[in-house]
Enzyme design. Sequence first.
Site, PDB file in Angstrom:
ATOM      1  N   THR A 338       0.427  -1.559   0.247  1.00 21.66           N
ATOM      2  CA  THR A 338       0.088  -0.096  -0.647  1.00 21.66           C
ATOM      3  C   THR A 338       0.701   1.448   0.187  1.00 21.66           C
ATOM      4  O   THR A 338       2.072   1.168  -0.075  1.00 21.66           O
ATOM      5  CB  THR A 338      -0.588  -0.059   1.420  1.00 21.66           C
ATOM      6  OG1 THR A 338      -0.916  -0.009   2.263  1.00 21.66           O
ATOM      7  CG2 THR A 338      -1.711  -1.202   0.848  1.00 21.66           C
ATOM      8  N   SER A 364       1.159   8.653   5.109  1.00 22.52           N
ATOM      9  CA  SER A 364       0.677   8.972   3.622  1.00 22.52           C
ATOM     10  C   SER A 364       1.874   9.030   2.776  1.00 22.52           C
ATOM     11  O   SER A 364       2.315  10.020   2.814  1.00 22.52           O
ATOM     12  CB  SER A 364      -0.420   9.778   3.557  1.00 22.52           C
ATOM     13  OG  SER A 364      -1.134   9.655   2.004  1.00 22.52           O
ATOM     14  N   ARG A 365       1.897   7.954   2.068  1.00 23.57           N
ATOM     15  CA  ARG A 365       3.675   7.771   0.819  1.00 23.57           C
ATOM     16  C   ARG A 365       2.618   8.718  -0.545  1.00 23.57           C
ATOM     17  O   ARG A 365       4.247   9.333  -1.042  1.00 23.57           O
ATOM     18  CB  ARG A 365       3.864   6.706   0.546  1.00 23.57           C
ATOM     19  CG  ARG A 365       4.483   5.785   1.589  1.00 23.57           C
ATOM     20  CD  ARG A 365       4.669   4.578   1.097  1.00 23.57           C
ATOM     21  NE  ARG A 365       5.515   3.808   2.384  1.00 23.57           N
ATOM     22  CZ  ARG A 365       4.505   2.249   2.854  1.00 23.57           C
ATOM     23  NH1 ARG A 365       3.983   2.688   2.015  1.00 23.57           N
ATOM     24  NH2 ARG A 365       4.902   1.759   3.719  1.00 23.57           N
ATOM     25  N   VAL A 366       1.587   9.465  -0.658  1.00 26.11           N
ATOM     26  CA  VAL A 366       1.350  10.580  -1.770  1.00 26.11           C
ATOM     27  C   VAL A 366       2.123  12.057  -0.812  1.00 26.11           C
ATOM     28  O   VAL A 366       2.349  13.115  -1.532  1.00 26.11           O
ATOM     29  CB  VAL A 366      -0.383  10.047  -1.975  1.00 26.11           C
ATOM     30  CG1 VAL A 366      -0.498  11.343  -2.859  1.00 26.11           C
ATOM     31  CG2 VAL A 366      -0.182   8.186  -2.772  1.00 26.11           C
TER      32      VAL A 366
END
Length: 508
Positions: A338, A364-366
């Site tokens: 994810t 959150s990697r976004v």
Amino acid sequence: MDLRPEEISAVIMEQIKRYDSAVEISEFGSVIQVGDGVARVFGLENCMEGELLEFPGGVYGMAMNLEEDNVGVILLGPDRHIKEGDIVKPTGQVVEVPVGKGLIGRVVNALGQPIDGSGPIQAQKHRPVENPAPGVLYRKSVSQPLQTGIKAIDTMVPIGRGQRELIIGDRQTGKTAIAIDTILNQKEENVICIYVAIGQKKSTVAQLVQTLKDRGAMDYTIIVSATASDVTPMQYIAPYAGCAMAEEFMYQGKDVLIIYDDLSKHAVAYREISLLLRRPPGREAYPGDVFYLHSRLLERSARISQEIGGGSITALPIIETQRGDVSAYIPTNVISITDGQIFLETRLFNSGQRPAINSGISVSRVGGNAQTKAMKKVSGKIRLELAQYRELAAFSQFGSELDNDTLQRLMQGERLMAVLKQPQYHPIRVEHQVMIIFAAINRFLMEIDVKDIRHFEEQLYEFMDIHHPEVGEVIKETGALTDETEAQLTAALTEFMQLYKSGEFNED
């Protein structure tokens, strides 16, 4: 009537010319072993992986193991009427589910069959449950926010359309509550929601459906239910079926939110099937299989280019941990697949901090790409201030005297924690979130008692909607907090603080 020999031979020759000599070969298999939801079938030499097979009594099965002398089949129904020697008929097609608008507002099983008592599904199209993920060339970067309505998530771990964000934590820490609040918040966001219930109690799913109906959320939601009382193979294919339904909307240019609740039970269902099919249970097979099990599911979530539709699937998989152990095999699997995780902590939950999101582990990697400019502007300092608060709170319990700066930081941290508290089924609009976070970061709440923060927050939203609606409208429409809007918001907050402290503004 006399016929001459040449006339008879001409008629026969004409009939021979029109004779269709095509031979249809029908292949049937026979059951050689059945039990525990799994059957072994002999004689299906041309069987495909994932093919739908028909057993006596209207029970269907899905081919899983293609072995040299038999086919291992998982049964998608009860096996009590199937016995050794029964004829098995191949259908020539892989397992498919109905897709399209006809499913919206319905509760279906893992095969897309209605289980809500509201009549047949009006579907014109079917899609296979297993489908390749979109290629890299057809994917777009995640840049459009998917608002959850939960302050702690939208500020610190923002989710974008097309992202895969894991919700992870022990049982009874509010994982499903976050998912349901996110569905409720999509009411005016033009997002279709799909909730896949895997291995849950029927009563839990019924209660969830009723909650969504009461709040008008079933108008844009599909529930795919494979409860604990359903056969294990149905629990296994349920998330793939839900994803197939989501893909149809994605390729039509629509945005979809899909929730898998939960993939821990999905892995258990698969392991049961794999062992019954006599797949090797060793380190090389079982764990690797489970990684592939979830990766081929979650990789189907994406934001795709206009060439192939232009829609998106946002996935919120849920994983249950044992005593907060995120380093166990299945949690680390899904964390690596994810684009970030929301970690819910039992200690925070029990202390009354709900949602119990641990801002230190959650990520959150976004990142800010999935936030509006206004939210990014006001929420930038939150993580740092919370980290400082946690550190100072841990040390301050050992000291009796604290300097003024430390006291101020502790007071600010307490108020930030109070602001991030939120009751269930109360998602908050993004413009309101910006207002309260702006107030908290700019120390407007320092004079408010921590126990009164919730009341203050509700009063603030009402005041802004009545007396300064233009501020909220600008934030909602532009997604930005310009210097002019910021000045208006500061002036409005100053005005409200005076009214609130004097008691002149109340809910009446």
